[in-house]
Write an enzyme that holds these catalytic residues in place. Structure first.
Site, PDB file in Angstrom:
ATOM      1  N   ASP A  74       0.847  -1.198   0.000  1.00  0.00           N
ATOM      2  CA  ASP A  74       0.000   0.000   0.000  1.00  0.00           C
ATOM      3  C   ASP A  74       0.880   1.246   0.000  1.00  0.00           C
ATOM      4  OD1 ASP A  74       0.900  -0.670   2.507  1.00  0.00           O
ATOM      5  OD2 ASP A  74      -1.082  -0.797   3.417  1.00  0.00           O
ATOM      6  N   CYS A  99       2.360   5.065   9.063  1.00  0.00           N
ATOM      7  CA  CYS A  99       1.994   3.644   9.138  1.00  0.00           C
ATOM      8  C   CYS A  99       3.008   2.810   8.360  1.00  0.00           C
ATOM      9  CB  CYS A  99       0.574   3.448   8.617  1.00  0.00           C
ATOM     10  SG  CYS A  99      -0.199   1.924   9.186  1.00  0.00           S
ATOM     11  N   HIS A 101       3.930   2.837   5.118  1.00  0.00           N
ATOM     12  CA  HIS A 101       3.668   2.350   3.765  1.00  0.00           C
ATOM     13  C   HIS A 101       4.828   2.680   2.816  1.00  0.00           C
ATOM     14  CE1 HIS A 101      -0.983   2.284   4.590  1.00  0.00           C
ATOM     15  NE2 HIS A 101      -0.286   1.687   5.518  1.00  0.00           N
ATOM     16  N   GLU A 133      -5.606   3.344   3.991  1.00  0.00           N
ATOM     17  CA  GLU A 133      -6.070   3.917   5.262  1.00  0.00           C
ATOM     18  C   GLU A 133      -7.554   4.265   5.222  1.00  0.00           C
ATOM     19  OE1 GLU A 133      -4.427   3.796   7.888  1.00  0.00           O
ATOM     20  OE2 GLU A 133      -2.332   3.722   7.320  1.00  0.00           O
ATOM     21  N   HIS A 160       2.804  -6.103   6.568  1.00  0.00           N
ATOM     22  CA  HIS A 160       2.661  -4.847   7.294  1.00  0.00           C
ATOM     23  C   HIS A 160       3.795  -4.737   8.288  1.00  0.00           C
ATOM     24  CE1 HIS A 160       1.153  -1.311   9.148  1.00  0.00           C
ATOM     25  NE2 HIS A 160       0.212  -1.250   8.222  1.00  0.00           N
ATOM     26  N   HIS A 354       0.705   5.056  13.441  1.00  0.00           N
ATOM     27  CA  HIS A 354      -0.228   6.189  13.403  1.00  0.00           C
ATOM     28  C   HIS A 354       0.188   7.320  14.351  1.00  0.00           C
ATOM     29  CE1 HIS A 354      -3.811   3.870  11.410  1.00  0.00           C
ATOM     30  NE2 HIS A 354      -2.635   3.580  10.869  1.00  0.00           N
TER      31      HIS A 354
HETATM   32  C1  LIG Z   1      -2.823  -1.104   9.244  1.00  0.00           C
HETATM   33  C2  LIG Z   1      -3.737  -0.006   9.615  1.00  0.00           C
HETATM   34  O1  LIG Z   1      -3.421   0.792  10.476  1.00  0.00           O
HETATM   35  N1  LIG Z   1      -4.886   0.059   8.943  1.00  0.00           N
HETATM   36  C3  LIG Z   1      -5.912   0.999   9.230  1.00  0.00           C
HETATM   37  C4  LIG Z   1      -7.101   0.691   8.359  1.00  0.00           C
HETATM   38  C5  LIG Z   1      -8.258   1.645   8.553  1.00  0.00           C
HETATM   39  C6  LIG Z   1      -9.554   1.057   8.121  1.00  0.00           C
HETATM   40  C7  LIG Z   1     -10.728   2.015   8.146  1.00  0.00           C
HETATM   41  N2  LIG Z   1     -10.465   3.242   7.472  1.00  0.00           N
HETATM   42  C8  LIG Z   1     -11.121   2.307   9.592  1.00  0.00           C
HETATM   43  O2  LIG Z   1     -10.716   3.344  10.125  1.00  0.00           O
HETATM   44  O3  LIG Z   1     -11.816   1.497  10.161  1.00  0.00           O
HETATM   45  C9  LIG Z   1      -6.301   0.910  10.692  1.00  0.00           C
HETATM   46  O4  LIG Z   1      -6.689   1.947  11.255  1.00  0.00           O
HETATM   47  O5  LIG Z   1      -6.227  -0.165  11.316  1.00  0.00           O
END
Ligand SMILES: CC(=O)N[C@@H](CCC[C@H](N)C(=O)O)C(=O)O
EC number: 3.5.1.47
Length: 385
Positions: A74, A99, A101, A133, A160, A354
């Site tokens: 990603d 994150c 990527h 994301e 990841h 994050h």
């Molecule tokens: C790996 C990662 O951090 N992915 C994000 C995916 C977000 C999914 C969606 N937009 C949400 O907020 O539910 C994560 O926050 O886990």
């Protein structure tokens, strides 16, 4: 020319400096394409998707293919202001690869670089994906038919990065690796008014505070404590100035569970709480759900067993069996459609995923490339399917 570890690190740093939000990865896509075009082109074919212009697919044609193996990374960043103070810190105001990527893309380029110079037996399909994301770029690409014809994928792999694992460690498990998620927006419609006349208004901020407090009981009091669920509200907007009662509040969050049943249960409880507050505060509350493509990441039993066995036997790899996590991933959608395996790559960062101080150890890049190249060579030369 084979990319050295130092060159891969320079690529990651450049990607880091040009961080772009979901569906806006134009510079990133162009940079990735430019690097791919610098590889030997003998067995490569590039595909772009007019309806998903920041995506990029690259086919490496195999010498004697019996399957197409997919590898996905990603490319998007997050609306986070970086606090690492690096020479190569993000130059995009308020946007950061928090994150990792940028590191995912670099590992994918390292693997692709290797196979552009050492023709694989099977066909390999590399998918540089926008919008993980939010807006589920993986689902969008799949639904647009990206993985068809020569770009068909029979089995899919993706990683990841994981700040809690030592640098270069490969982590995985059979079954559920990540949660499924549903994005949730709550819009509270109250009535604005003068700060001194609360009885003539209907304060959306007070209702929002009650809503947020009550929702905390869903996880602590409504679900079986042995099972897992998460509700996080990461954004709230309300009001214009201190002495005007807010007429509207908007709360944005994410609901997570390891099964679809759990997510549906939490969704239902949130709706019920909103209905209760409508009555008690005499207001209207709109609840919007968007599941997108964030299915639980369910690793395929056969592929994952083979992957884990290879990583355990490889002296060059440190492997750890990991627990399921409540992170979400739209790779869950892709491997719901096409069997696949997702795994972690340890990057040992003090700052969490994050966070503004997320800082992965770049030595993980070469270790990730080597582990996946080794696994693909092993997988392609197996007699069994
Ligand atoms: C790996 C990662 O951090 N992915 C994000 C995916 C977000 C999914 C969606 N937009 C949400 O907020 O539910 C994560 O926050 O886990």
């Amino acid at each position: 020319m084979t990319l050295s570890s130092d060159e891969l690190i320079q690529i990651r740093r450049h990607l880091h400096s040009i961080a772009e939000l979901s569906m806006q990865e134009f510079k990133t896509q162009a940079y990735v394409k430019q690097i791919v075009e610098s590889f030997p082109q003998t067995n490569l074919e590039i595909k772009e998707l007019p309806d998903l212009p920041t995506a990029l697919l690259v086919l490496v044609k195999g010498s004697d293919p019996i399957r197409n193996i997919g590898y996905r990374c990603d490319m998007d960043a997050l609306p986070v202001t970086e606090k690492n103070g690096l020479e190569y810190s993000s130059k995009t105001p308020g946007v950061m690869h928090a994150c990792g990527h940028d590191l995912h893309v670099t590992v994918a380029l390292g693997i692709l670089n290797y196979f552009s110079e050492h023709q694989p037996k099977d066909n390999l399909v590399f998918f540089f994906q926008p919008a993980e994301e939010s807006q589920s770029g993986g689902k969008v690409a799949y639904d647009l038919g990206a993985f068809s014809g020569d770009f068909r994928v029979d089995e899919f792999y993706g990683l990841h990065d994981n700040p809690l694992l030592k640098t270069g460690v490969i982590g995985c498990r059979n079954g559920t690796l990540f949660a499924g998620t549903t994005e949730v927006n709550i819009i509270i419609h109250g009535k604005s008014g003068h700060a001194a006349y609360p009885h003539l208004a209907n304060d959306a901020i007070v209702i929002a505070a009650n809503f947020i407090n009550q929702v905390q009981t869903v996880i602590s009091r409504s679900i079986d404590p042995i099972k897992c669920g998460v509700i996080t509200f990461g954004k709230i907007d309300a009001g214009v100035i201190r002495n005007v009662i807010a007429g509207e509040a908007r709360i944005e969050g994410t609901i997570r569970g390891l099964t679809e049943d759990m997510i549906m249960f939490i969704r239902q409880r949130v709706l019920e709480i909103a209905e209760g507050l409508e009555k008690s505060f005499n207001c209207q509350i709109t609840v919007e759900y968007n599941q997108g493509g964030y299915y639980p990441v369910e690793n395929n039993p056969v592929l994952t067993k083979r992957f884990i066995n290879y990583m355990k036997k490889n002296d060059q790899v440190v492997f750890e069996e990991t627990e399921p996590k409540m992170t979400g991933e739209d790779f869950g959608y892709l491997i719901n459609k096409i069997p696949g395996t997702m795994f972690w790559l340890g990057v040992e960062s003090k700052g969490a995923l994050h966070s503004a101080d997320f800082l992965p150890n770049e030595n993980a890049i070469q270790k990730g490339v080597d582990a996946v190249v080794g696994f693909f060579n092993y997988r392609m030369n197996l007699e069994e399917d």
